[in-house]
Design an enzyme around this catalytic site. Sequence first.
Site, PDB file in Angstrom:
ATOM      1  N   SER A 144       0.858  -1.208   0.000  1.00  0.00           N
ATOM      2  CA  SER A 144       0.000   0.000   0.000  1.00  0.00           C
ATOM      3  C   SER A 144       0.875   1.232   0.000  1.00  0.00           C
ATOM      4  O   SER A 144       1.978   1.243   0.570  1.00  0.00           O
ATOM      5  CB  SER A 144      -0.889   0.026   1.241  1.00  0.00           C
ATOM      6  OG  SER A 144      -1.554   1.275   1.329  1.00  0.00           O
ATOM      7  N   TYR A 158      -1.510  -0.408  10.187  1.00  0.00           N
ATOM      8  CA  TYR A 158      -1.680  -0.940   8.827  1.00  0.00           C
ATOM      9  C   TYR A 158      -0.498  -0.518   7.941  1.00  0.00           C
ATOM     10  O   TYR A 158       0.087  -1.346   7.234  1.00  0.00           O
ATOM     11  CB  TYR A 158      -3.003  -0.430   8.255  1.00  0.00           C
ATOM     12  CG  TYR A 158      -3.212  -0.694   6.781  1.00  0.00           C
ATOM     13  CD1 TYR A 158      -3.633  -1.938   6.317  1.00  0.00           C
ATOM     14  CD2 TYR A 158      -3.003   0.317   5.837  1.00  0.00           C
ATOM     15  CE1 TYR A 158      -3.834  -2.169   4.970  1.00  0.00           C
ATOM     16  CE2 TYR A 158      -3.204   0.093   4.486  1.00  0.00           C
ATOM     17  CZ  TYR A 158      -3.622  -1.147   4.050  1.00  0.00           C
ATOM     18  OH  TYR A 158      -3.817  -1.373   2.708  1.00  0.00           O
TER      19      TYR A 158
HETATM   20  P1  NAP Z   1     -11.418  -5.948   0.213  1.00  0.00           P
HETATM   21  O1  NAP Z   1     -12.311  -5.549  -0.909  1.00  0.00           O
HETATM   22  O2  NAP Z   1     -11.809  -5.658   1.616  1.00  0.00           O
HETATM   23  O3  NAP Z   1     -11.062  -7.500   0.037  1.00  0.00           O
HETATM   24  C1  NAP Z   1     -10.243  -8.109   0.989  1.00  0.00           C
HETATM   25  C2  NAP Z   1     -10.018  -9.552   0.591  1.00  0.00           C
HETATM   26  O4  NAP Z   1      -9.143 -10.151   1.561  1.00  0.00           O
HETATM   27  C3  NAP Z   1     -11.295 -10.369   0.597  1.00  0.00           C
HETATM   28  O5  NAP Z   1     -11.197 -11.340  -0.404  1.00  0.00           O
HETATM   29  C4  NAP Z   1     -11.274 -11.007   1.984  1.00  0.00           C
HETATM   30  O6  NAP Z   1     -12.004 -12.218   2.059  1.00  0.00           O
HETATM   31  C5  NAP Z   1      -9.803 -11.268   2.142  1.00  0.00           C
HETATM   32  N1  NAP Z   1      -9.389 -11.405   3.540  1.00  0.00           N
HETATM   33  C6  NAP Z   1      -9.510 -10.506   4.531  1.00  0.00           C
HETATM   34  N2  NAP Z   1      -9.037 -11.005   5.682  1.00  0.00           N
HETATM   35  C7  NAP Z   1      -8.634 -12.269   5.404  1.00  0.00           C
HETATM   36  C8  NAP Z   1      -8.088 -13.312   6.186  1.00  0.00           C
HETATM   37  N3  NAP Z   1      -7.843 -13.185   7.496  1.00  0.00           N
HETATM   38  N4  NAP Z   1      -7.786 -14.478   5.559  1.00  0.00           N
HETATM   39  C9  NAP Z   1      -8.030 -14.640   4.253  1.00  0.00           C
HETATM   40  N5  NAP Z   1      -8.557 -13.698   3.459  1.00  0.00           N
HETATM   41  C10 NAP Z   1      -8.867 -12.521   4.041  1.00  0.00           C
HETATM   42  O7  NAP Z   1      -9.989  -5.257   0.061  1.00  0.00           O
HETATM   43  P2  NAP Z   1      -9.128  -4.714  -1.181  1.00  0.00           P
HETATM   44  O8  NAP Z   1      -9.205  -3.236  -1.155  1.00  0.00           O
HETATM   45  O9  NAP Z   1      -9.404  -5.477  -2.428  1.00  0.00           O
HETATM   46  O10 NAP Z   1      -7.682  -5.083  -0.604  1.00  0.00           O
HETATM   47  C11 NAP Z   1      -6.855  -6.075  -1.152  1.00  0.00           C
HETATM   48  C12 NAP Z   1      -5.431  -5.725  -0.751  1.00  0.00           C
HETATM   49  O11 NAP Z   1      -5.104  -4.443  -1.290  1.00  0.00           O
HETATM   50  C13 NAP Z   1      -5.219  -5.629   0.763  1.00  0.00           C
HETATM   51  O12 NAP Z   1      -4.003  -6.214   1.120  1.00  0.00           O
HETATM   52  C14 NAP Z   1      -5.166  -4.125   1.009  1.00  0.00           C
HETATM   53  O13 NAP Z   1      -4.392  -3.795   2.123  1.00  0.00           O
HETATM   54  C15 NAP Z   1      -4.531  -3.648  -0.286  1.00  0.00           C
HETATM   55  N6  NAP Z   1      -4.767  -2.244  -0.576  1.00  0.00           N
HETATM   56  C16 NAP Z   1      -6.041  -1.768  -0.805  1.00  0.00           C
HETATM   57  C17 NAP Z   1      -6.209  -0.416  -1.075  1.00  0.00           C
HETATM   58  C18 NAP Z   1      -7.566   0.199  -1.330  1.00  0.00           C
HETATM   59  O14 NAP Z   1      -7.687   1.444  -1.328  1.00  0.00           O
HETATM   60  N7  NAP Z   1      -8.602  -0.585  -1.580  1.00  0.00           N
HETATM   61  C19 NAP Z   1      -5.098   0.438  -1.096  1.00  0.00           C
HETATM   62  C20 NAP Z   1      -3.851  -0.076  -0.860  1.00  0.00           C
HETATM   63  C21 NAP Z   1      -3.686  -1.423  -0.601  1.00  0.00           C
HETATM   64  P3  NAP Z   1     -13.608 -12.228   2.383  1.00  0.00           P
HETATM   65  O15 NAP Z   1     -14.271 -11.681   1.145  1.00  0.00           O
HETATM   66  O16 NAP Z   1     -13.929 -13.652   2.614  1.00  0.00           O
HETATM   67  O17 NAP Z   1     -13.804 -11.352   3.566  1.00  0.00           O
END
Ligand code: NAP
Length: 250
Positions: A144, A158
Site C-alpha cells: 500500500s 496498517y
Molecule cells: P477488500 O475488498 O476488503 O477484500 C479483501 C479480501 O481479503 C477479501 O477477499 C477477503 O475475504 C480477504 N481477507 C480478509 N481477511 C482475510 C483473512 N484473514 N484471511 C483470508 N482472506 C482474508 O480489500 P481490497 O481493497 O481489495 O484489498 C486487497 C489488498 O489491497 C489488501 O491487502 C489491502 O491492504 C490492499 N490495498 C487496498 C487499497 C484500497 O484502497 N482498496 C489500497 C492499498 C492497498 P472475504 O471476502 O472472505 O472477507
Amino acid sequence: MTNKVVLITGGSRGIGAATALQAATKGWDVVISYNNEHAAAHAVVSSIESLGRRAAAVQADVGSEEQIQCLFTLVDEQFGRLDALVINAGVVDKAQTVAEFSLQRLERMFRINTIGAFLCAREAVVRMSTSRGGQGGSIVNVSSIAARLGAPRQYVDYAASKGAMDVMTLGLAKEVAAEGIRVNAVRPGLIDTDIHASGGQPDRLVRLAPSVPMKRGGTPEEVANAIVWLMSDESPYTTGSLIEISGGNL
Ligand code: NAP
C-alpha cells in the site's frame, strides 16, 4: 501442456477478484482463497470457468498457519503446480491514533497482513525454488502507498504492516533471485473497494479523491493490470520492485 496456475489470497472481492478475472483472461488457471465471503468467492470461480479456465475457491484464514498450509496442499493436490502467488488478503481497522491502539488490534493486524504474508511466501518458495526441485515462479505482494505515507490518525499499524511487506519484498527478491523466483510488490493508493467500509469509513474514497493528484480513486482493475504483468513472463527481469499505482499520490 497444462496452464500456468496462480494462487491469489483474498480473491473473493476487490483487487483480488479483479486480478483473478484478469489472470483468467490471460490464460491462467486460478485458485482464490477467502475468509468469510463464500458466495462472492464462488461467483468469481463461476466467472473464471465461463472464460474456459480452471478455478477453485478455498476458505483459508491467512491469520492461521494451519489453514495456509491446507490451502497450499489443496493447490498441490488439485492443480499439481504453482507458478505465481499473489499475496493480496489484507485488513484495515478503525481510524485511531497510536495512543489508542490495543494489543488485540496490533496482533490481528500483524498476524494477517505481515505474518500471513511471510507464511504464504514461505509456502510458495518451498514449491517454486529451482534449488528445491521446483520450476521457478513469481510472487506479487499487494502492499500500500500507506507504507510511504504512514497513515497518521488513520491506521499507522496498517501502514507499518505494509512497510514490513515492502522490506520482505526487497529481501526475499534477492534471496531467491538465483532460484528462478521473482518477488515484486504493488503499492496501490486509494482504490474503490469494500476495504474502506470495513474500516468504518464508507465515504473515504469520495472524501479523499480530491487530494489525489489525478483527482480520483483507482479501480481494482487498474491495480490488477500491474499485478498480472508482474506475475507473467512479460516482466522477466523485474524483481525486488515496488510499483506505485496511486494516481500520483506519492
Ligand atoms: P477488500 O475488498 O476488503 O477484500 C479483501 C479480501 O481479503 C477479501 O477477499 C477477503 O475475504 C480477504 N481477507 C480478509 N481477511 C482475510 C483473512 N484473514 N484471511 C483470508 N482472506 C482474508 O480489500 P481490497 O481493497 O481489495 O484489498 C486487497 C489488498 O489491497 C489488501 O491487502 C489491502 O491492504 C490492499 N490495498 C487496498 C487499497 C484500497 O484502497 N482498496 C489500497 C492499498 C492497498 P472475504 O471476502 O472472505 O472477507
